[in-house]
Structures are given as C-alpha cells and as structure tokens.
Write a protein that holds these residues in place. Structure first.
Motif, short mmCIF file in Angstrom:
data_model
loop_
_atom_site.label_atom_id
_atom_site.label_comp_id
_atom_site.label_asym_id
_atom_site.label_seq_id
_atom_site.Cartn_x
_atom_site.Cartn_y
_atom_site.Cartn_z
N ILE A 178 0.84 -1.21 0.00
CA ILE A 178 0.00 0.00 0.00
C ILE A 178 0.87 1.26 0.00
N THR A 179 1.87 1.28 0.88
CA THR A 179 2.76 2.43 0.96
C THR A 179 3.52 2.64 -0.35
N GLU A 180 3.94 1.55 -0.96
CA GLU A 180 4.67 1.66 -2.23
C GLU A 180 3.78 2.26 -3.33
N GLN A 181 2.53 1.82 -3.41
CA GLN A 181 1.63 2.34 -4.44
C GLN A 181 1.30 3.81 -4.20
N LEU A 182 1.17 4.18 -2.94
CA LEU A 182 0.87 5.58 -2.62
C LEU A 182 2.04 6.51 -2.93
N SER A 183 3.24 5.96 -3.00
CA SER A 183 4.40 6.79 -3.29
C SER A 183 4.34 7.38 -4.70
N PHE A 184 3.50 6.83 -5.57
CA PHE A 184 3.36 7.36 -6.92
C PHE A 184 2.40 8.55 -6.98
N VAL A 185 1.75 8.84 -5.86
CA VAL A 185 0.80 9.96 -5.80
C VAL A 185 1.46 11.12 -5.07
N ASN A 186 1.72 12.20 -5.78
CA ASN A 186 2.36 13.38 -5.21
C ASN A 186 1.37 14.13 -4.33
N PHE A 187 1.70 14.26 -3.03
CA PHE A 187 0.75 14.88 -2.11
C PHE A 187 0.45 16.33 -2.46
N LEU A 188 1.44 17.06 -3.02
CA LEU A 188 1.18 18.45 -3.42
C LEU A 188 0.27 18.52 -4.64
N ALA A 189 0.41 17.56 -5.54
CA ALA A 189 -0.38 17.58 -6.77
C ALA A 189 -1.86 17.41 -6.48
N ILE A 190 -2.21 16.56 -5.51
CA ILE A 190 -3.63 16.32 -5.26
C ILE A 190 -4.26 17.38 -4.36
N VAL A 191 -3.44 18.29 -3.80
CA VAL A 191 -4.03 19.39 -3.04
C VAL A 191 -4.23 20.62 -3.92
N THR A 192 -3.54 20.69 -5.05
CA THR A 192 -3.71 21.83 -5.95
C THR A 192 -5.15 21.99 -6.43
N PRO A 193 -5.84 20.90 -6.84
CA PRO A 193 -7.25 21.07 -7.22
C PRO A 193 -8.14 21.56 -6.09
N VAL A 194 -7.79 21.23 -4.84
CA VAL A 194 -8.58 21.69 -3.70
C VAL A 194 -8.64 23.21 -3.67
N LEU A 195 -7.49 23.84 -3.91
CA LEU A 195 -7.44 25.31 -3.90
C LEU A 195 -8.16 25.90 -5.10
N ALA A 196 -8.15 25.18 -6.21
CA ALA A 196 -8.90 25.65 -7.38
C ALA A 196 -10.40 25.62 -7.10
N TYR A 197 -10.88 24.54 -6.50
CA TYR A 197 -12.29 24.48 -6.11
C TYR A 197 -12.62 25.61 -5.13
N ALA A 198 -11.70 25.87 -4.18
CA ALA A 198 -11.94 26.90 -3.18
C ALA A 198 -12.05 28.28 -3.81
N GLY A 199 -11.19 28.58 -4.77
CA GLY A 199 -11.26 29.88 -5.43
C GLY A 199 -12.54 30.08 -6.21
N LEU A 200 -13.02 29.01 -6.84
CA LEU A 200 -14.27 29.10 -7.60
C LEU A 200 -15.49 29.15 -6.68
N ALA A 201 -15.36 28.60 -5.46
CA ALA A 201 -16.52 28.49 -4.57
C ALA A 201 -16.85 29.78 -3.85
N LEU A 202 -15.96 30.76 -3.84
CA LEU A 202 -16.25 32.01 -3.13
C LEU A 202 -17.49 32.66 -3.72
N SER A 203 -18.44 32.95 -2.85
CA SER A 203 -19.72 33.49 -3.30
C SER A 203 -19.73 35.01 -3.23
N ARG A 204 -20.77 35.59 -3.81
CA ARG A 204 -20.94 37.04 -3.72
C ARG A 204 -21.01 37.49 -2.27
N ARG A 205 -21.66 36.68 -1.45
CA ARG A 205 -21.80 37.03 -0.03
C ARG A 205 -20.44 37.09 0.64
N GLU A 206 -19.55 36.14 0.32
CA GLU A 206 -18.23 36.14 0.95
C GLU A 206 -17.39 37.32 0.49
N PHE A 207 -17.49 37.67 -0.78
CA PHE A 207 -16.81 38.87 -1.26
C PHE A 207 -17.36 40.11 -0.55
#
Length: 431
Positions: free
Chosen positions: A369-398
């Motif tokens: 399991i650990t060996e297979q997970l080593s092929f997944v870059n932890f920084l790469a899979i958090v980058t989409p999280v921030l993209a979703y967060a930027g798009l999710a900001l609503s008019r109310r939050e602004f």
C-alpha cells in the motif's frame, strides 16, 4: 445540492485545466532578506480560480455561470479527503518517531493562545476594537470555533462579527498565508522543521495541506516525515482543539479584553444580519457521511481530477492508478465509519485514522500500500482543492470581506501568525 450540479463537467474540467497549468509552472523561489519565499502550484491555482469566479467579474458569467461556483462549495470538503488519506498514510510508517515526539504533539496545541498575546492588544489598544476583538482573536476561527461563539454569544453580536470576519479572511487568504509563512520560516532555519510541521496542524484541512506542503517542498528529503508530523498534529487538534478553545482560550480572551480595554466599549462595525444568518445556516448543512451514495460518486470524480493533475509532477496515469484507488477506498471507509459511529468526530478525522491504520507496519499488505501511494504526489492532489476553493467564493463572501474592513484583515493575519509561531515555539521547546 442535486447530484447533477455537483457533477457539472464545466466545474471539474476548469479545475483540471487550472491545476495542470499551476503544476506546470511548479515551485518558484524568491529570496527575501535572509529567507526565501516559496510560491507553490496551489497558490497559482487559487489565484487563477478567483479570477475566473463569476462573482468577482461579471464578464466571466458568460463562460462560467454562477451555478458552477455554487457547485464548487460542497466539493471542497470532498476534494480534501483524498489528500487527508494521503496525509494519514505518512503517519503509519513513521509511528515510532511520532510516539517519541508525543508530548510535543499534544502540548503544542496550547500555541493557540499565541493568537491573543499578539493580536488582542493591537485590536483593542491600537485599532480601538470592541468586543468583536474577542471573537476575532480567541482562535484561528474555523468551523468548530464559530460554533462555540454562536452557542455562547450568537453570531449577530459583536463577538460573532469578529469570528465571522476572521473566518471570511481565512477562507479567502488563510491558506495562502499559511503556505507563504511556513515556507519562509523553513528557509530561515530558526525552527526545527518538525516543529514547523506540527504547528501546521492547528489550521483547517486546506491550511494544513498548504502549510505542510510548503515545508515539504522546501525540504523534499524530509517530506514524508514532515507530512506525518503535520498529519498527527491535525488529528490531535480535532480531539483537543475544541476543548482548548472552549475552556482555556475563550475565558483568557475575555480577561485580556477586559484588561486591555479597561472596560471601555467600542461599537463594532456590524455585519448585515442576513449575512450572519446565512453563514450560520451554512454550518449545519447535511454532512457527506449522511449521503454516502452521492458522496461516493463525487469523491470518485475528484479522485479522477487529482489523478490527472498528478501526471505533471507525480507519476503517469497507469503507475498512479492503484495509489489513487487506494486513496478512494480509504476515504470511503472513513466516511462509512463516521456514519455508523455513535459519537461525532469529523469525517476527515476518521479518514485519517483509516489511512493510518492501513499503513501501520503490522497491517497486512501495508508495504505494498505504501509503495503504491508513493506514486501519488501529495502536493499535486491538493492543488485542485485550492482551485475548487477559489471558484466556490460566493458574492456574499466577497461582500462580507469588504464589510469586515481593514481592521479585521490585519487582526486575521496576526491571529494566523500568532497561532502558527506560538505552536511552533512550544513544539520546538518540547522537541
């Protein structure tokens, strides 16, 4: 929200495009004084997503309708979970080092008190704030902290204004501030990197991801170990942070406010009552573990997004496929446990616990399991999280951000800085 909206192809395709572009740019380093400022792909993804947000520029509505932004909100939490599973998978193999650092991991939570020692006197004495300073400075103002203020004072009062102001600033800029601050402090070589990683645990899921990612990016040779410390710290924060805030931080904030203000009240700049009501209602939305069928489909989609984005700075699609599938299984098992448990603990905590258990040295197949997970870059899979967060900001939050005013922006950054440095200092001392 209906499943067809959560699966809107425009949302996920846009996140893939923005994230791939951010990953292609990579980590940029800028020398500043004795240290170095790190700009990570998650930074570019967030900024690009905000610029694409239809609530910021009306012209973007022709290409990205508001319904896409609305769908991004519920997806943020689900997109964090595979990263939390990857996060937890670094803890199991490092369990012996973590046990040896046990006292530091537990007691660094008291670093939250650093928020008030730095921010409270400036809020009351310099900026002349009233009781909103209590809500703004007693914690880092994530969802459990808002719940405490809501229960004790209500969100329509000055304390509620303070905590919601910091929450909005944290939602918009907190993740980026943690990433920039952590990367810079790492480059100064003042703190033990493990202490800085432990201090990352005080934030929300996205803050922890960005913070630990910045440190691991600066010290790639220690990346797995640092992620393990940050993940363990975040897990303990779920268990102890709420009680530290309720029984220690909030009473101390009340006393400090009384001391610094000399019982002199200052009228707060109140947020609109409707904004406070909607913000409160948003906290009680149905949790993902209560809708496992719909959640399973959406989590599968965000895993595919992360799988594609991982190809730039991680492994290819074929090599990374088993690892992403494992993260999906870990996530769903964690959600299932959260569903059936008779007591409440955030689903993210259960996901982390499941991933820790499955990567412990004595768990069957943990090596593979650990060996297979080593092929997944932890920084790469958090980058989409921030993209979703930027798009999710609503008019109310602004709008809330504009109404909160420059005072709360300053206090928010002081709160984040005080919390992080205070936690790091305690962890450094104990280490």
């Amino acid at each position: 929200m209906p499943l067809n909206q959560l699966l809107d192809w425009r949302l996920h395709l846009l996140v893939v495009v923005l994230s791939l572009g951010a990953e292609f740019i990579g980590i940029l380093k800028f020398p500043i004084g004795p240290g170095t400022l790190l700009l990570l792909p998650l930074f570019y993804a967030f900024i690009a997503a905000v610029l694409c947000n239809p609530h910021l520029f009306s012209g973007t509505k022709r290409f990205i309708p508001p319904v896409v932004s609305m769908a991004a909100g519920p997806v943020i939490l689900l997109s964090i979970m595979p990263f939390i599973a990857r996060f937890g998978s670094t803890i199991g193999p490092a369990i012996e080092q973590l046990i040896s650092a046990g006292p530091a991991l537990v007691l660094q939570e008291l670093g939250n008190l650093g928020t008030m020692l730095i921010a409270m006197p400036i809020a009351v004495v310099v900026l002349k704030m009233g009781r909103e300073a209590i809500g703004a400075t007693y914690s880092i103002a994530r969802e459990p902290n808002i719940a405490i203020i809501s229960d004790k004072y209500g969100l329509k009062g000055p304390e509620g204004v303070g905590v919601m102001g910091v929450y909005v600033v944290g939602t918009m800029f907190g993740t980026l501030w943690f990433a920039l601050m952590a990367g810079y402090l790492t480059s100064l070589d003042i703190f033990d990197p493990r202490a800085l990683a432990m201090a990352c645990g005080v934030g929300s899921g996205s803050m922890v991801a960005a913070c630990s990612g910045a440190i691991a990016g600066a010290l790639p040779e220690m990346g797995e170990e640092l992620l393990a410390f940050a993940g363990a710290s975040n897990l303990l924060t779920y268990a102890t942070g709420l009680y530290v805030s309720l029984f220690i931080a909030l009473p101390v904030a009340e006393r400090l406010f009384t001391f610094f203000s000399a019982k002199r009240g200052v009228a707060p700049d109140a947020l609109a009552e409707e904004d406070a009501k909607v913000a409160k209602d948003a906290m009680v939305e149905e949790r993902p573990e209560q809708q496992l069928g719909k959640t399973a489909i959406v989590v599968a989609v965000v895993c595919v997004v992360g799988w594609v984005v991982n190809t730039i700075n991680g492994a290819g699609l074929i090599d990374a496929a088993p690892g992403m599938l494992i993260l999906y299984v870990m996530t769903m098992l964690g959600l299932l446990v959260a569903r059936i448990m008779p007591f409440y603990l955030p689903a993210i905590a259960w996901v982390s616990l499941v991933s820790i258990l499955m990567t412990l040295p004595w768990f069957p197949g943990s090596g593979w399991i650990t060996e297979q997970l080593s092929f997944v870059n932890f920084l790469a899979i958090v980058t989409p999280v921030l993209a979703y967060a930027g798009l999710a900001l609503s008019r109310r939050e602004f709008t809330m951000f504009r109404q909160a005013g420059w005072k709360l922006v300053i206090i928010s950054l002081l709160v984040f800085t005080g919390t992080y440095i205070g936690s790091a200092a305690i962890a450094q001392w104990l280490l």
